[in-house]
Enzyme design. Structure first.
Site, PDB file in Angstrom:
ATOM      1  NE  ARG A  89      -3.692  -2.184   2.549  1.00 61.94           N
ATOM      2  CZ  ARG A  89      -3.583  -3.446   2.919  1.00 61.94           C
ATOM      3  NH1 ARG A  89      -2.310  -3.764   3.341  1.00 61.94           N
ATOM      4  NH2 ARG A  89      -4.488  -4.513   3.018  1.00 61.94           N
ATOM      5  CG  ASP A 149      -7.375  -4.339   7.823  1.00 62.28           C
ATOM      6  OD1 ASP A 149      -6.074  -4.699   7.320  1.00 62.28           O
ATOM      7  OD2 ASP A 149      -7.818  -3.324   7.626  1.00 62.28           O
ATOM      8  NE  ARG A 152      -9.506  -8.297   3.917  1.00 59.19           N
ATOM      9  CZ  ARG A 152      -8.858  -7.641   3.297  1.00 59.19           C
ATOM     10  NH1 ARG A 152      -7.959  -6.789   3.573  1.00 59.19           N
ATOM     11  NH2 ARG A 152      -9.215  -7.249   1.879  1.00 59.19           N
ATOM     12  CG  HIS A 176      -5.719  -0.551   5.756  1.00 59.08           C
ATOM     13  ND1 HIS A 176      -6.304  -1.817   5.596  1.00 59.08           N
ATOM     14  CD2 HIS A 176      -5.739  -0.277   4.441  1.00 59.08           C
ATOM     15  CE1 HIS A 176      -6.646  -2.424   4.746  1.00 59.08           C
ATOM     16  NE2 HIS A 176      -6.382  -1.287   3.643  1.00 59.08           N
TER      17      HIS A 176
HETATM   18  N1  LIG Z   1      -8.736   1.227   2.772  1.00 58.53           N
HETATM   19  C1  LIG Z   1      -9.242   0.074   2.223  1.00 58.53           C
HETATM   20  O1  LIG Z   1      -9.514  -1.013   3.128  1.00 58.53           O
HETATM   21  C2  LIG Z   1      -9.158  -0.548   0.617  1.00 58.53           C
HETATM   22  C3  LIG Z   1      -9.519  -1.347   0.122  1.00 58.53           C
HETATM   23  C4  LIG Z   1      -9.657  -1.777  -1.278  1.00 58.53           C
HETATM   24  C5  LIG Z   1      -8.893  -0.870  -1.947  1.00 58.53           C
HETATM   25  N2  LIG Z   1      -8.483   0.470  -1.293  1.00 58.53           N
HETATM   26  C6  LIG Z   1      -8.056   1.870  -2.261  1.00 58.53           C
HETATM   27  O2  LIG Z   1      -9.041   2.178  -2.910  1.00 58.53           O
HETATM   28  C7  LIG Z   1      -8.601   2.807  -4.103  1.00 58.53           C
HETATM   29  C8  LIG Z   1      -9.087   2.724  -5.287  1.00 58.53           C
HETATM   30  O3  LIG Z   1      -9.190   1.187  -5.707  1.00 58.53           O
HETATM   31  P1  LIG Z   1     -10.045   0.933  -6.921  1.00 58.53           P
HETATM   32  O4  LIG Z   1      -9.714  -0.638  -7.034  1.00 58.53           O
HETATM   33  O5  LIG Z   1     -11.383   1.171  -6.905  1.00 58.53           O
HETATM   34  O6  LIG Z   1      -9.273   1.571  -8.162  1.00 58.53           O
HETATM   35  P2  LIG Z   1      -9.715   1.860  -9.457  1.00 58.53           P
HETATM   36  O7  LIG Z   1      -8.668   2.123 -10.391  1.00 58.53           O
HETATM   37  O8  LIG Z   1     -10.685   0.786  -9.967  1.00 58.53           O
HETATM   38  O9  LIG Z   1     -10.571   3.235  -9.347  1.00 58.53           O
HETATM   39  C9  LIG Z   1      -9.880   4.372  -9.213  1.00 58.53           C
HETATM   40  C10 LIG Z   1     -10.890   5.354  -9.722  1.00 58.53           C
HETATM   41  O10 LIG Z   1     -10.441   6.655  -9.373  1.00 58.53           O
HETATM   42  C11 LIG Z   1     -10.799   7.584 -10.311  1.00 58.53           C
HETATM   43  N3  LIG Z   1      -9.773   8.757 -10.376  1.00 58.53           N
HETATM   44  C12 LIG Z   1      -8.692   8.748 -10.585  1.00 58.53           C
HETATM   45  N4  LIG Z   1      -8.097  10.045 -10.070  1.00 58.53           N
HETATM   46  C13 LIG Z   1      -9.403  10.851  -9.782  1.00 58.53           C
HETATM   47  C14 LIG Z   1      -9.425  12.291  -9.653  1.00 58.53           C
HETATM   48  N5  LIG Z   1      -8.404  13.152  -9.216  1.00 58.53           N
HETATM   49  N6  LIG Z   1     -10.611  12.558  -8.884  1.00 58.53           N
HETATM   50  C15 LIG Z   1     -11.522  11.879  -9.109  1.00 58.53           C
HETATM   51  N7  LIG Z   1     -11.723  10.312  -9.498  1.00 58.53           N
HETATM   52  C16 LIG Z   1     -10.179   9.868  -9.976  1.00 58.53           C
HETATM   53  C17 LIG Z   1     -10.419   6.838 -11.656  1.00 58.53           C
HETATM   54  O11 LIG Z   1     -10.896   7.322 -12.920  1.00 58.53           O
HETATM   55  C18 LIG Z   1     -11.011   5.393 -11.159  1.00 58.53           C
HETATM   56  O12 LIG Z   1     -12.370   5.404 -11.617  1.00 58.53           O
HETATM   57  C19 LIG Z   1      -7.136   2.464  -4.164  1.00 58.53           C
HETATM   58  O13 LIG Z   1      -6.165   3.389  -3.794  1.00 58.53           O
HETATM   59  C20 LIG Z   1      -7.098   1.077  -3.422  1.00 58.53           C
HETATM   60  O14 LIG Z   1      -5.747   0.718  -2.810  1.00 58.53           O
HETATM   61  C21 LIG Z   1      -8.598   0.886  -0.108  1.00 58.53           C
END
Ligand SMILES: NC(=O)c1ccc[n+]([C@@H]2O[C@H](COP(=O)([O-])OP(=O)(O)OC[C@H]3O[C@@H](n4cnc5c(N)ncnc54)[C@H](O)[C@@H]3O)[C@@H](O)[C@H]2O)c1
Length: 314
Positions: A89, A149, A152, A176
């Protein structure tokens, strides 16, 4: 004027769209704004989700911009790159801090009065950055942290002990990410000490089982990403739970990522700590009892994150 029944999701990729789907089914909001740098993606998701409304309850779901989000009770930020196989991450920092810098000033400019929930990774670092950039009080900016987490952990323990995971009380705190820790010292199943409950279910090898289960929790995202490229249903349910506690003012104890201001002797960073979450956001950050090993692991997690935060240019 702030509308507590209105939410926005910024970033409508796998995670944002799944969160929108969960929120729609929970019936917590009457209005949901979807914002994405790729406007067509947000529009498509809004159309697709809306077609489920005859099977849930009426609400407005639409693609919008930051003006539409200004009066939201809750803005959920999921925009940003996700982990690719083998990436941690923390590897995402550069890209995702830059993305956050294009989002938070837009929200700040509109005098946002609601709660800002950060989900994009690395969530602890981005929550700290978002708090810093937003100018909002610390009780109104937090991250989804280790709520996922912890789910999980409960699920794996429930499976191991063949018991309803909702009866399992155990928590993951800290980062995380790879330095997170399980608070085994307070873990129990419906009030029965965890080790006693394990023995009631025929398990006696406590240390080895706890280590195996902890490693599985810590490495879950890697295991899922290796198989399907991204994780999104679990986090969507976790965010749905956080939103529920806010909108219904449930005052639930959830390990969200919070700005620390002296708790546990720590400050100048965000980490996941069990906190009471209600209509005003963070009602209280709880200083729970930890064993000496857990306390050391929490401080080690904090040291790692502080090093990362020190390099941010905010
Ligand atoms: N916190 C958690 O527990 C957790 C769990 C899973 C994923 N995540 C995180 O969530 C994030 C998104 O993951 P994902 O799988 O949906 O990715 P993804 O690539 O499917 O989606 C990201 C989206 O963000 C949009 N985006 C990019 N820049 C932007 C901006 N400036 N303004 C608005 N929209 C914008 C993109 O167009 C895309 O649709 C990642 O950082 C991932 O690591 C966090």
């Amino acid at each position: 004027m702030l509308n507590p029944r209105k939410a926005a999701v910024v970033g409508c990729g796998f995670v944002g769209a799944s969160i929108a789907f969960t929120l729609m089914q929970r019936g917590l909001f009457s209005e949901l704004v979807l914002i994405d740098a790729n406007r067509a993606k947000a529009e498509g998701e809004a159309m697709d989700l809306s077609h489920g409304l005859p099977y849930t309850a009426p609400m407005d779901i639409y693609a919008g911009d930051y003006d539409d989000a200004a009066d939201c009770g809750l803005i959920i930020v999921t925009a940003g790159a996700n982990q690719k196989p083998g990436e941690t991450r923390l590897d995402l920092i550069g890209k995702n801090v830059a993305i956050l810098k294009s989002i938070i000033p837009e929200i700040r400019r509109r005098n946002f009065e609601g709660i800002l929930l950060i989900v994009s990774n690395p969530v602890d670092v981005l929550t700290y950055a978002a708090w810093h950039m937003s100018g909002l009080p610390a009780n109104r900016v937090f991250g989804s942290g280790t709520v996922l987490d912890t789910a999980r952990l409960k699920q794996l323990l429930g499976e191991h002990l063949r018991v309803d995971s909702r009866n399992v009380h155990a928590v993951i705190i800290g980062e995380h990410g790879d330095s997170e820790l399980a608070v085994w010292s307070g873990a129990n199943v419906s009030g029965i000490d965890l080790n006693d409950f394990c023995e009631l279910r025929g398990h006696y090898d406590h240390r080895a089982s706890m280590q195996r289960i902890y490693e599985n929790v810590r490495d879950s995202a890697y295991q899922i990403i290796e198989r399907k490229g991204a994780t999104y249903y679990g986090i969507a349910m976790a965010v749905g739970r956080i939103a529920e506690s806010i909108v219904l003012d449930q005052e639930s104890v959830l390990p969200v990522s919070v700005v620390l201001e002296g708790q546990y002797g720590l400050d100048g960073l965000c980490l996941s700590i069990p906190s009471v979450v209600g209509k005003n956001g963070l009602e209280s950050i709880l200083e729970i009892p930890l064993s000496p090993e857990e306390d050391e692991a929490l401080h080690a997690s904090a040291r790692q994150l502080k090093e990362v935060i020190a390099q941010l240019e905010l």
